[in-house]
Design a protein around this motif. Structure first.
Motif, PDB file in Angstrom:
ATOM      1  N   CYS A 194       0.835  -1.213   0.000  1.00 54.41           N
ATOM      2  CA  CYS A 194       0.000   0.000   0.000  1.00 54.41           C
ATOM      3  C   CYS A 194       0.864   1.256   0.000  1.00 54.41           C
ATOM      4  N   CYS A 195       1.906   1.220   0.827  1.00 58.55           N
ATOM      5  CA  CYS A 195       2.809   2.359   0.943  1.00 58.55           C
ATOM      6  C   CYS A 195       3.507   2.642  -0.390  1.00 58.55           C
ATOM      7  N   LEU A 196       3.960   1.598  -1.053  1.00 55.47           N
ATOM      8  CA  LEU A 196       4.642   1.757  -2.342  1.00 55.47           C
ATOM      9  C   LEU A 196       3.687   2.259  -3.423  1.00 55.47           C
ATOM     10  N   MET A 197       2.507   1.667  -3.489  1.00 57.27           N
ATOM     11  CA  MET A 197       1.520   2.092  -4.496  1.00 57.27           C
ATOM     12  C   MET A 197       1.131   3.552  -4.289  1.00 57.27           C
ATOM     13  N   GLN A 198       0.824   3.900  -3.039  1.00 61.60           N
ATOM     14  CA  GLN A 198       0.441   5.283  -2.762  1.00 61.60           C
ATOM     15  C   GLN A 198       1.590   6.245  -3.079  1.00 61.60           C
ATOM     16  N   SER A 199       2.797   5.843  -2.763  1.00 59.75           N
ATOM     17  CA  SER A 199       3.953   6.704  -2.986  1.00 59.75           C
ATOM     18  C   SER A 199       4.116   7.043  -4.467  1.00 59.75           C
ATOM     19  N   TYR A 200       4.054   6.022  -5.318  1.00 58.52           N
ATOM     20  CA  TYR A 200       4.255   6.281  -6.750  1.00 58.52           C
ATOM     21  C   TYR A 200       3.124   7.119  -7.329  1.00 58.52           C
ATOM     22  N   PHE A 201       1.904   6.731  -7.058  1.00 55.30           N
ATOM     23  CA  PHE A 201       0.796   7.451  -7.683  1.00 55.30           C
ATOM     24  C   PHE A 201       0.547   8.818  -7.045  1.00 55.30           C
ATOM     25  N   GLN A 202       1.046   9.021  -5.839  1.00 55.16           N
ATOM     26  CA  GLN A 202       1.029  10.361  -5.265  1.00 55.16           C
ATOM     27  C   GLN A 202       2.019  11.251  -6.016  1.00 55.16           C
ATOM     28  N   PHE A 203       3.171  10.674  -6.391  1.00 52.33           N
ATOM     29  CA  PHE A 203       4.122  11.394  -7.240  1.00 52.33           C
ATOM     30  C   PHE A 203       3.465  11.793  -8.566  1.00 52.33           C
ATOM     31  N   VAL A 204       2.732  10.859  -9.166  1.00 50.47           N
ATOM     32  CA  VAL A 204       2.061  11.125 -10.444  1.00 50.47           C
ATOM     33  C   VAL A 204       1.106  12.315 -10.316  1.00 50.47           C
ATOM     34  N   SER A 205       0.290  12.319  -9.267  1.00 53.00           N
ATOM     35  CA  SER A 205      -0.673  13.401  -9.070  1.00 53.00           C
ATOM     36  C   SER A 205       0.020  14.733  -8.800  1.00 53.00           C
ATOM     37  N   THR A 206       1.088  14.701  -8.006  1.00 57.34           N
ATOM     38  CA  THR A 206       1.812  15.933  -7.690  1.00 57.34           C
ATOM     39  C   THR A 206       2.455  16.522  -8.939  1.00 57.34           C
ATOM     40  N   ALA A 207       3.008  15.660  -9.782  1.00 55.50           N
ATOM     41  CA  ALA A 207       3.601  16.130 -11.039  1.00 55.50           C
ATOM     42  C   ALA A 207       2.553  16.805 -11.910  1.00 55.50           C
ATOM     43  N   MET A 208       1.362  16.227 -11.928  1.00 57.13           N
ATOM     44  CA  MET A 208       0.292  16.812 -12.739  1.00 57.13           C
ATOM     45  C   MET A 208      -0.141  18.171 -12.183  1.00 57.13           C
ATOM     46  N   THR A 209      -0.185  18.321 -10.873  1.00 54.16           N
ATOM     47  CA  THR A 209      -0.563  19.618 -10.303  1.00 54.16           C
ATOM     48  C   THR A 209       0.501  20.675 -10.617  1.00 54.16           C
ATOM     49  N   THR A 210       1.771  20.259 -10.705  1.00 55.92           N
ATOM     50  CA  THR A 210       2.831  21.201 -11.078  1.00 55.92           C
ATOM     51  C   THR A 210       2.628  21.683 -12.511  1.00 55.92           C
ATOM     52  N   LYS A 211       2.261  20.773 -13.398  1.00 54.39           N
ATOM     53  CA  LYS A 211       1.980  21.175 -14.785  1.00 54.39           C
ATOM     54  C   LYS A 211       0.822  22.162 -14.838  1.00 54.39           C
ATOM     55  N   TYR A 212      -0.230  21.871 -14.098  1.00 53.15           N
ATOM     56  CA  TYR A 212      -1.380  22.780 -14.071  1.00 53.15           C
ATOM     57  C   TYR A 212      -0.999  24.140 -13.490  1.00 53.15           C
ATOM     58  N   MET A 213      -0.113  24.131 -12.483  1.00 52.14           N
ATOM     59  CA  MET A 213       0.327  25.388 -11.882  1.00 52.14           C
ATOM     60  C   MET A 213       1.066  26.246 -12.900  1.00 52.14           C
ATOM     61  N   MET A 214       1.987  25.657 -13.644  1.00 45.04           N
ATOM     62  CA  MET A 214       2.767  26.425 -14.615  1.00 45.04           C
ATOM     63  C   MET A 214       1.898  26.918 -15.767  1.00 45.04           C
ATOM     64  N   LYS A 215       0.846  26.172 -16.083  1.00 38.91           N
ATOM     65  CA  LYS A 215      -0.088  26.612 -17.123  1.00 38.91           C
ATOM     66  C   LYS A 215      -1.130  27.582 -16.592  1.00 38.91           C
ATOM     67  N   VAL A 216      -1.108  27.832 -15.287  1.00 42.38           N
ATOM     68  CA  VAL A 216      -2.116  28.640 -14.577  1.00 42.38           C
ATOM     69  C   VAL A 216      -3.514  28.094 -14.876  1.00 42.38           C
ATOM     70  N   ASP A 217      -3.597  26.769 -14.927  1.00 42.19           N
ATOM     71  CA  ASP A 217      -4.878  26.087 -15.124  1.00 42.19           C
ATOM     72  C   ASP A 217      -5.456  25.827 -13.726  1.00 42.19           C
ATOM     73  N   TYR A 218      -5.971  26.907 -13.133  1.00 43.92           N
ATOM     74  CA  TYR A 218      -6.320  26.865 -11.717  1.00 43.92           C
ATOM     75  C   TYR A 218      -7.508  25.956 -11.399  1.00 43.92           C
ATOM     76  N   ILE A 219      -8.419  25.780 -12.354  1.00 41.73           N
ATOM     77  CA  ILE A 219      -9.586  24.933 -12.090  1.00 41.73           C
ATOM     78  C   ILE A 219      -9.170  23.470 -11.941  1.00 41.73           C
ATOM     79  N   LYS A 220      -8.398  22.972 -12.908  1.00 41.05           N
ATOM     80  CA  LYS A 220      -7.974  21.574 -12.846  1.00 41.05           C
ATOM     81  C   LYS A 220      -7.069  21.319 -11.648  1.00 41.05           C
ATOM     82  N   LYS A 221      -6.151  22.257 -11.365  1.00 45.48           N
ATOM     83  CA  LYS A 221      -5.247  22.072 -10.238  1.00 45.48           C
ATOM     84  C   LYS A 221      -6.025  21.987  -8.926  1.00 45.48           C
ATOM     85  N   THR A 222      -6.999  22.865  -8.766  1.00 44.04           N
ATOM     86  CA  THR A 222      -7.770  22.886  -7.527  1.00 44.04           C
ATOM     87  C   THR A 222      -8.614  21.630  -7.376  1.00 44.04           C
ATOM     88  N   LEU A 223      -9.231  21.197  -8.469  1.00 47.85           N
ATOM     89  CA  LEU A 223     -10.041  19.977  -8.415  1.00 47.85           C
ATOM     90  C   LEU A 223      -9.184  18.756  -8.084  1.00 47.85           C
TER      91      LEU A 223
END
Length: 466
Positions: free
Chosen positions: A120-149
């Motif tokens: 569980c710890c390993l699965m959560q760790s990797y896919f938490q990385f995936v989600s965080t990376a996506m929020t960084t992309k949304y931040m740089m694009k100033v895509d505030y709706i998707k980042k917030t959701l």
């Protein structure tokens, strides 16, 4: 002029949207605290928080901190950011598979820890990385709706699922009901983003992108691990050197002290792309003028939290947690130190000085661990509060010195001196008034009211981040 006004309005909208989303997340955490502190014993709550600390550490290892490279990749490969995203997801997937195989094998041979929790710890760790990376992309694009959701919806689902799961469990291992929803939700969300990114980007392997990401990000693994150690090693070490019940108390107060970060995280999500654009066009005077207001907002919010937090603890938790009230002032100050040093870290990111980012943060983390080994066995969670303050101050000093070497025109140290002095004086006052709740609340209401009137009358933030 119209273009600048449009960008200013977009920044304002983004900031407001991020603030709503972050406040929602923190409010959700607030309202669930009294539920979880009653459904779980202090020991079970401490174990669940220790698990999340390990998740934070493994997220950096299996994801190799590749998400941090998105900031500069957005500048260097902005026309193919989807291809870049699919490429770092492909690279990180290889790391995840290899790391998981090694860790699981090691656990099966040398440890009696529940292998299901390890998975569980390993699965959560990797896919938490995936989600965080996506929020960084949304931040740089100033895509505030998707980042917030993306920040809010998984968190809501996790909290609801955790409550339902725990309520339907019996026995002494109810912390499992807290852990499983985290792993399940992040896995589902992460799988979606990985598949979608592979389809859109179509560059699971790209030699140029892999080399670029690794060159930039590998030093940041040590930076990230050091940050996690700074924020999480306290809980792990309190559990091992003192007891898990003390960890539960400390974790509750630590989480409460970070509530103000709902505001500061919203500001930073707008500040980083704004700062990057302004530095690219060499508008350093504009940046320096705005940093004072950027710090001021955080200072006001965190001082208010520090003065009213003791009553919040009494409302949100049972008497077993009341001993943590005296931990509040230093931990809130630590969160302000964290906010201050990230200003300089953003400069280091811009100039791609990732090796020095890592080195500076490692020194601070080692300082924290050494101080914890000395003082936690004697004084428990209270010692961890002040070792955290000392460690974040070391981090601030080192990052500020290196940042000034990279660009001496940005962020004179004097801009940070006055807010720091004001905060230290307020800490002394908070301890003196700890048993006088009415006086503290009057100070907060009157002080914030006067500040708000002053800001409105003088139009202090009329040009902020524009």
């Amino acid at each position: 002029m119209a273009s600048k006004a449009g960008k200013g309005n977009k920044s304002l909208k983004a900031s407001a949207f991020y603030l709503v989303g972050n406040l929602f997340n923190k409010a959700l955490a607030f309202f669930t605290i009294p539920i979880f502190t009653r459904l779980l014993t202090t020991s079970e709550y401490g174990i669940s928080q220790t698990y999340l600390s390990w998740v934070s550490i493994l997220t950096l290892i299996v994801g190799m901190s590749l998400g941090n490279s998105i900031r500069t990749a957005y500048i260097d490969f902005g026309d193919d950011i989807e291809g870049y995203m699919s490429s770092i997801y492909g690279l990180s997937l290889l790391s995840f598979v290899g790391s998981s195989a090694l860790i699981i094998t090691g656990m099966l041979i040398w440890s009696d820890i529940d292998i299901v929790l390890v998975i569980c710890c390993l699965m959560q760790s990797y896919f938490q990385f995936v989600s965080t990376a996506m929020t960084t992309k949304y931040m740089m694009k100033v895509d505030y709706i998707k980042k917030t959701l993306l920040l809010a919806l998984p968190n809501l689902t996790i909290q609801v699922a955790a409550i339902i799961t725990i309520l339907n469990m019996h026995g002494d291992n109810k912390y499992v009901g807290y852990i499983i929803p985290y792993a399940a939700v992040y896995t589902i969300v992460g799988i979606y983003f990985v598949i979608a990114s592979f389809i859109r980007g179509k560059k699971v392997f790209n030699k140029l992108y892999w080399k670029y990401a690794l060159t930039y990000s590998l030093p940041l693994i040590f930076h990230g691990l050091s940050l996690v150690l700074l924020s999480s090693s306290d809980r792990i070490m309190i559990t091992n050197l003192y007891n898990s019940s003390e960890t539960g108390v400390y974790s509750l107060i630590y989480n409460l002290s970070m509530v103000a970060m709902a505001v500061t995280a919203s500001l930073e999500a707008v500040w980083v792309p704004w700062f990057t654009r302004k530095l690219m066009t060499n508008e350093k005077d504009t940046i320096n003028k705005n940093i004072t207001k950027y710090l001021e907002i955080a200072l006001v919010v965190m001082l208010c939290l520090m003065f009213v937090a003791p009553e919040i603890v009494k409302i949100m938790a049972t008497k077993e947690y009341y001993s943590g009230i005296y931990m509040i002032p230093p931990l809130v100050f630590a969160s302000f130190e964290m906010y201050m040093y990230t200003v300089y870290v953003n400069v280091e990111y811009y100039y791609k000085s990732t090796k020095y980012i890592a080195f500076n943060t490692i020194v601070a983390a080692v300082t924290n661990i050494v101080l914890n080994f000395i003082f936690v066995p004697m004084f428990g969670g209270m010692a961890a509060c002040f070792t955290t303050v000392a460690s974040y101050m070391v981090s601030f000093i080192m990052h500020s010195r290196h940042s000034r070497k990279l660009d001496k025109d940005l962020f004179p140290i004097r801009q940070f001196a006055l807010p720091t002095i004001i905060f230290i004086v307020a800490i002394v006052l908070a301890y003196l008034l700890m048993d006088l709740w009415l006086v503290r609340w009057i100070i907060v209401v009157a002080g914030f009211g006067c500040y708000a009137v002053f800001a409105l009358v003088t139009k202090r933030f009329a040009t902020f981040l524009k």
